[in-house]
Motif scaffolding. Structure first.
Motif, short mmCIF file in Angstrom:
data_model
loop_
_atom_site.label_atom_id
_atom_site.label_comp_id
_atom_site.label_asym_id
_atom_site.label_seq_id
_atom_site.Cartn_x
_atom_site.Cartn_y
_atom_site.Cartn_z
N PRO A 40 -35.05 61.33 32.74
CA PRO A 40 -35.57 61.62 34.09
C PRO A 40 -34.46 61.75 35.14
N TYR A 41 -33.41 60.93 35.00
CA TYR A 41 -32.30 61.03 35.97
C TYR A 41 -31.64 62.40 35.88
N LEU A 42 -31.39 62.89 34.66
CA LEU A 42 -30.78 64.21 34.50
C LEU A 42 -31.68 65.30 35.05
N SER A 43 -32.98 65.15 34.85
CA SER A 43 -33.93 66.13 35.38
C SER A 43 -33.92 66.12 36.91
N MET A 44 -33.81 64.92 37.50
CA MET A 44 -33.77 64.80 38.95
C MET A 44 -32.52 65.45 39.53
N VAL A 45 -31.37 65.21 38.88
CA VAL A 45 -30.12 65.82 39.35
C VAL A 45 -30.18 67.34 39.19
N THR A 46 -30.81 67.81 38.11
CA THR A 46 -30.98 69.25 37.92
C THR A 46 -31.77 69.87 39.06
N ASP A 47 -32.85 69.21 39.45
CA ASP A 47 -33.65 69.69 40.58
C ASP A 47 -32.85 69.67 41.88
N ASP A 48 -31.99 68.66 42.04
CA ASP A 48 -31.15 68.59 43.24
C ASP A 48 -30.21 69.78 43.33
N VAL A 49 -29.70 70.22 42.18
CA VAL A 49 -28.81 71.39 42.16
C VAL A 49 -29.59 72.64 42.58
N ILE A 50 -30.78 72.79 42.04
CA ILE A 50 -31.60 73.97 42.36
C ILE A 50 -31.93 74.00 43.85
N ILE A 71 -36.70 49.15 16.48
CA ILE A 71 -35.51 49.12 17.34
C ILE A 71 -35.12 50.52 17.76
N ASN A 72 -35.16 51.46 16.83
CA ASN A 72 -34.80 52.84 17.14
C ASN A 72 -35.78 53.44 18.14
N SER A 73 -37.05 53.10 18.01
CA SER A 73 -38.06 53.60 18.94
C SER A 73 -37.85 53.03 20.35
N ILE A 74 -37.48 51.76 20.42
CA ILE A 74 -37.21 51.13 21.71
C ILE A 74 -36.04 51.83 22.41
N SER A 75 -35.00 52.13 21.63
CA SER A 75 -33.84 52.84 22.19
C SER A 75 -34.23 54.23 22.69
N THR A 76 -35.05 54.93 21.92
CA THR A 76 -35.50 56.27 22.32
C THR A 76 -36.33 56.21 23.60
N ILE A 77 -37.25 55.26 23.66
CA ILE A 77 -38.07 55.09 24.86
C ILE A 77 -37.20 54.75 26.07
N PHE A 78 -36.20 53.92 25.84
CA PHE A 78 -35.28 53.51 26.90
C PHE A 78 -34.58 54.73 27.50
N MET A 79 -34.14 55.65 26.64
CA MET A 79 -33.45 56.85 27.12
C MET A 79 -34.43 57.82 27.79
N VAL A 80 -35.64 57.88 27.27
CA VAL A 80 -36.65 58.77 27.85
C VAL A 80 -37.07 58.30 29.24
#
Length: 267
Positions: A212-222, A198-207
């Motif tokens: 990726p969404y936070l990384s995409m927004v970071t690139d948008d700022v740059i 269950i913990n692994s599923i949650s981790t994969i879900f966030m990954v």
């Protein structure tokens, strides 16, 4: 309560403060332009938070066994709810400390470019000058940042919802598996081993969805497609999602435990 339970409270609080403060590194990456270094710091702290909660199982093992032997599952549920409450307190404390650690991470990222060695950087952090820099970095949340909570219309609601659900599952995964072992003592081994799944599923879900969404927004700022204010607002709502997720975990504990028992019987 035993010494092991108090130790779980303390370690859980520290671990989830670290996990919340990790998002400060994202903001620092945007401010300094050192995205790669800031992302590395973020990944280290998040890895610690997402894997270190597995220490709950061995520390609570004896308490679970005693509850099964005595049949007093209500006292175990009481303890588990307090552990989840410590997660809520940790995320709130982490959000309050974020302005301070944004300044601290900023100094660490800049210093890392100078020392280019993690051991040297850690040594510098605990030196006299490093401690003095930490004192000078102490700050409180600004009113204008809190006002951003009113701009809910500009919030990535789906991401916030997914983040809240994933964090709640992660917070309750170990505890629900242990409580399931009490509900079905004859399947205690199967129930306990399901916690890592269950913990692994949650981790994969966030990954897959959140990081990726936070990384995409970071690139948008740059690139200039997104302002720093909008990025900071995104991080604020991500952290709010963590707090709400920890509260949701209180309601998920018992249903998740019963679901684990059902799955264990089907295996």
């Amino acid at each position: 309560m035993t010494l092991q339970i108090y130790l779980v409270f303390i370690l859980t609080f520290i671990i989830y403060i670290i996990g919340t403060l990790a998002y400060s590194a994202r903001i620092v990456g945007v401010k300094t332009g050192r995205i790669a270094v800031a992302s590395a710091v973020f990944n280290v702290f998040v890895l610690i938070q997402r894997t270190a909660n597995t220490i709950q199982a061995p520390l609570l093992g004896k308490t679970v066994d005693n509850s099964i032997n005595t049949g007093q599952t209500s006292s175990l549920l009481y303890i588990f709810r307090w552990i989840i409450f410590s997660i809520t307190l940790a995320t709130i404390a982490g959000s309050i400390l974020m302005p301070t650690f944004i300044r601290v991470f900023n100094e660490l990222v800049v210093s890392f470019s100078v020392y280019r060695s993690l051991p040297k950087l850690i040594f510098h952090a605990f030196s006299k000058s490093g401690i003095e820099q930490f004192r000078n970095s102490i700050s409180i949340p600004k009113k204008e940042n809190l006002y951003e909570l009113r701009n809910f219309s500009k919030t990535p609601r789906k991401v916030m919802l997914l983040n809240m659900i994933a964090f709640s599952v992660s917070s309750v995964s170990i505890l629900s598996a242990l409580y399931a072992a009490c509900l079905s003592p004859n399947l205690r081994t199967t129930c306990s081993t399901l916690s890592s799944v269950i913990n692994s599923i949650s981790t994969i879900f966030m990954v897959i969805f959140i990081d990726p969404y936070l990384s995409m927004v970071t690139d948008d700022v740059i690139r200039g497609d997104c302002t720093e204010l909008e990025f900071n607002r995104c991080i604020i709502f991500i952290v709010v999602g963590l707090i709400m997720g920890s509260i949701l975990a209180q309601f998920m504990l018992v249903p998740a435990s019963k679901l684990i028992v059902v799955i264990a019987k089907l295996l």
